[in-house]
Motif scaffolding. Sequence first.
Motif, PDB file in Angstrom:
ATOM      1  N   PRO A 189       0.768  -1.229   0.018  1.00 45.89           N
ATOM      2  CA  PRO A 189      -0.186   0.089  -0.229  1.00 45.89           C
ATOM      3  C   PRO A 189       0.893   1.191   0.140  1.00 45.89           C
ATOM      4  O   PRO A 189       1.903   1.263   0.640  1.00 45.89           O
ATOM      5  CB  PRO A 189      -0.948  -0.128   1.346  1.00 45.89           C
ATOM      6  N   ALA A 196      -5.958  -1.723   3.664  1.00 44.40           N
ATOM      7  CA  ALA A 196      -4.619  -1.740   2.781  1.00 44.40           C
ATOM      8  C   ALA A 196      -4.673  -2.682   1.921  1.00 44.40           C
ATOM      9  O   ALA A 196      -4.160  -2.596   0.820  1.00 44.40           O
ATOM     10  CB  ALA A 196      -3.888  -1.742   4.109  1.00 44.40           C
ATOM     11  N   GLY A 213      -4.029   4.138  -3.452  1.00 45.18           N
ATOM     12  CA  GLY A 213      -3.078   4.585  -2.479  1.00 45.18           C
ATOM     13  C   GLY A 213      -3.581   5.764  -1.615  1.00 45.18           C
ATOM     14  O   GLY A 213      -4.792   6.287  -2.332  1.00 45.18           O
ATOM     15  N   ILE A 263      -3.363   2.298   8.582  1.00 45.76           N
ATOM     16  CA  ILE A 263      -2.999   1.451   7.589  1.00 45.76           C
ATOM     17  C   ILE A 263      -2.608  -0.215   8.330  1.00 45.76           C
ATOM     18  O   ILE A 263      -3.189  -1.055   8.322  1.00 45.76           O
ATOM     19  CB  ILE A 263      -1.994   1.601   6.675  1.00 45.76           C
ATOM     20  N   ALA A 304      -4.010  -2.161  -2.139  1.00 45.01           N
ATOM     21  CA  ALA A 304      -2.960  -2.630  -2.822  1.00 45.01           C
ATOM     22  C   ALA A 304      -3.309  -3.572  -4.198  1.00 45.01           C
ATOM     23  O   ALA A 304      -2.529  -3.506  -4.989  1.00 45.01           O
ATOM     24  CB  ALA A 304      -2.013  -3.509  -1.818  1.00 45.01           C
TER      25      ALA A 304
END
Length: 357
Positions: A285, A327, A304, A320, A331
């Motif tokens: 992330p 996260a 992001g 996060i 990602a």
Amino acid sequence: MKITHIVEASATGTLSMLALLANAQAEQKNIVEVIYSIRPETPKNITSFFSSEITLTNIQMCSGKEKASSILKIRSRLKKTAPDNIILHSSFAGFLGRIASLGTLHKSHLYYIPHCISFMRKDISQLKKLTFILFEWFAALKKSAYVACSESEQREISAYIPFRKCHLVENAVNINVSKAKPKASTSTTKTIITVGQIRPQKGPKEFAKIAKHALSMDPNLRFIWVGDGDADSRAELQSSGVTVLGWIPKDEVITLLNTADIYLSTAKWEGMPVSLIEAIYSGLPLVASGCAGNVDIIEHGLTGWIFGDNETAANKIIEIVNNPHTAETVAKRALEVAKTRFTPQRYINDMSKLMSI
């Protein structure tokens, strides 16, 4: 076809993009030469980045004296080899290569890839910025096509050099996508990493402040800076709890990315950072400053997070860490985008199309 690449900044993202393109062109049976300069941060094994089919020619362009003498050396080399296409990487090579080509090589086509053009810098005065622009105007006496690596850079170039065409070809990275997958770490220690030279552009002071603030909230965090540079900034990073690893081989960098948990970019300006794209392929992330280049890669909240101040960045890191599912979702989404947007083949195809115009 004969193709000559000229690079002064033979390190980090610039070197990665140069090697990706030059190796692909050699594989296509072109005659490829790379004229390069060695900097302190240039990998000791730089020759291993290139195919054995590529001719490597070292012409130093770092010091003022070397820059002046390199013009004649480059000119002599280009007259001898008479390439069909000349590709200039980074601002210094872009200037020196175009000046060396003035008044000769009429059949050579020039392509200038600044990899974040000099007047985008945020650590210079308006007078110095104007000086850089004037240097670009002077070098532009030699006709060449500008190739921006991000929309932000393309806008800057088009605004200040409107009399030369500026194309957009976004960066890419050569990583096996099938091996890249989002993190699912169960370790109590979470690692926040960045990769790059320790210099004002990369925001080491901001990175140190964010690390210090985040560590005050969660001492189980580990902050790593891969790279080296300014001694004072390195010391400040270390005093704030950041582990500075210095320059390490590329495969070790990728291993570190694959074992980290969050990628933090505190850059103040970028073209399109290769390190950020590599982090995406490693399933990390992203938490990144809202500078040019970063905002061209990240869609805030979807692929992001973009931050505007150090406190916001530290708080986002803690968030996060405490919400790994969110996260992981972000990602994964970033990785799916990268699989088509930042692939080597897309980059090679875009450059091939541009050079065939």
